[in-house]
Design an enzyme around this catalytic site. Structure first.
Site, PDB file in Angstrom:
ATOM      1  NE  ARG A  80      -3.494  11.619  -9.736  1.00 36.52           N
ATOM      2  CZ  ARG A  80      -4.524  12.350  -9.307  1.00 36.52           C
ATOM      3  NH1 ARG A  80      -4.758  12.444  -8.005  1.00 36.52           N
ATOM      4  NH2 ARG A  80      -5.312  12.974 -10.154  1.00 36.52           N
ATOM      5  N   GLY A 118       1.417  -6.457   2.583  1.00 36.66           N
ATOM      6  CA  GLY A 118       1.017  -5.369   3.462  1.00 36.66           C
ATOM      7  C   GLY A 118       0.803  -5.824   4.883  1.00 36.66           C
ATOM      8  CD  GLU A 165     -17.901   6.129  14.405  1.00 37.42           C
ATOM      9  OE1 GLU A 165     -19.131   6.230  14.554  1.00 37.42           O
ATOM     10  OE2 GLU A 165     -17.129   7.102  14.321  1.00 37.42           O
ATOM     11  NE  ARG A 178       5.339  -1.526   4.481  1.00 34.50           N
ATOM     12  CZ  ARG A 178       4.208  -1.569   5.174  1.00 34.50           C
ATOM     13  NH1 ARG A 178       3.170  -2.248   4.729  1.00 34.50           N
ATOM     14  NH2 ARG A 178       4.106  -0.925   6.321  1.00 34.50           N
ATOM     15  N   GLY A 222       0.810  -1.204   0.000  1.00 29.11           N
ATOM     16  CA  GLY A 222       0.000   0.000   0.000  1.00 29.11           C
ATOM     17  C   GLY A 222       0.849   1.261   0.000  1.00 29.11           C
ATOM     18  CG  ASP A 261      -1.647  -2.550  14.212  1.00 37.03           C
ATOM     19  OD1 ASP A 261      -1.251  -1.663  14.979  1.00 37.03           O
ATOM     20  OD2 ASP A 261      -1.392  -2.564  12.982  1.00 37.03           O
TER      21      ASP A 261
END
Length: 234
Positions: free
Chosen positions: A43, A89, A162, A24, A20, A204
């Site tokens: 970009r 990733g 959420e 990297r 991503g 994570d």
């Protein structure tokens, strides 16, 4: 040259690794490829082509999220002839037996929506990895002694989710990890008859709230890149 990729015809290899983060992509190209050349910087989305063990390889950033990946993967496939696309990733683990630094090989990808969802109408299309790539990646990981998990992941279209109820259902149904790109990559590969795989490092953990320190993320991702390269040319 396309709207978003400035590479000339022939600059892009048939095998493309897609992190991503464009930085990297730069790190992976400079670390693992021989004679890498920058072939795109439109970009700020960097792409490099070089060789690995004599094979031509392009490492090109995808950006964050499925809409961004969809742009680059579409152009790499339709305009540059990419045949094998492997996402490399990070992922957030969703099961207790999956730990930081482990590698997840995404066999299938669940999602609420992707940029391709509209063409399927009422059909719930099930995007999956290329079996040959998946099998080769598992073998490569085993040979390296990397702790690896094979199974389903969830490709989310939002980062700040959420909906704890949705996370609970994913965990209940054995989803290994969450990221934001693979479902669209697998769908595009299916549409165009290409090979695709996502090789993901756990950075994570949604249950323990542990996370790799930023200084370690780069060094811990080396195994993932090597597994992807070995799988691509097995």
């Amino acid at each position: 040259m396309t709207i978003h990729i400035g590479a000339a015809p022939g600059d892009i290899a048939e095998t493309v690794l897609m992190p991503g983060d464009p930085l990297r992509a730069k790190w992976a190209a400079e670390t693992f490829l021989d004679d890498p050349v920058c072939v795109n910087e439109v970009r700020g989305m960097l792409g490099f082509t070089g060789t690995w063990c004599g094979h031509r390889v392009t490492i090109h950033g995808s950006g964050m999220g499925m809409p961004s990946l969809s742009i680059y993967a579409n152009e790499l496939i339709t305009e540059y002839g990419a045949q094998t696309l492997i996402r490399i990733g990070s992922t957030g683990a969703m099961q207790n037996h999956v730990a930081l630094r482990d590698v997840i090989l995404a066999m299938t990808c669940s999602s609420i929506s992707t940029p391709s969802s509209g063409i399927f109408c009422e059909l719930n299309f099930a995007p999956c990895a290329d079996w040959g790539l998946l099998k080769a990646a598992e073998a490569a990981a085993g040979a390296k002694g990397t702790k690896t998990h094979v199974g389903g992941i969830y490709s989310s279209d939002v980062f700040y989710d959420e909906r704890p109820d949705l996370t609970e259902q994913m965990i209940r149904h054995g989803v290994l990890g969450v990221e934001m790109e693979a479902a669209e990559l697998y769908t595009l590969a299916a549409r165009h008859g290409r090979r695709a795989l996502a090789v993901l490092t756990v950075s994570d953990h949604l249950l323990t709230h542990d996370a790799l320190p930023s200084a370690e993320r780069q060094s811990s991702f080396g195994d993932m890149v090597e597994i992807a390269l070995e799988a691509a040319f097995a």
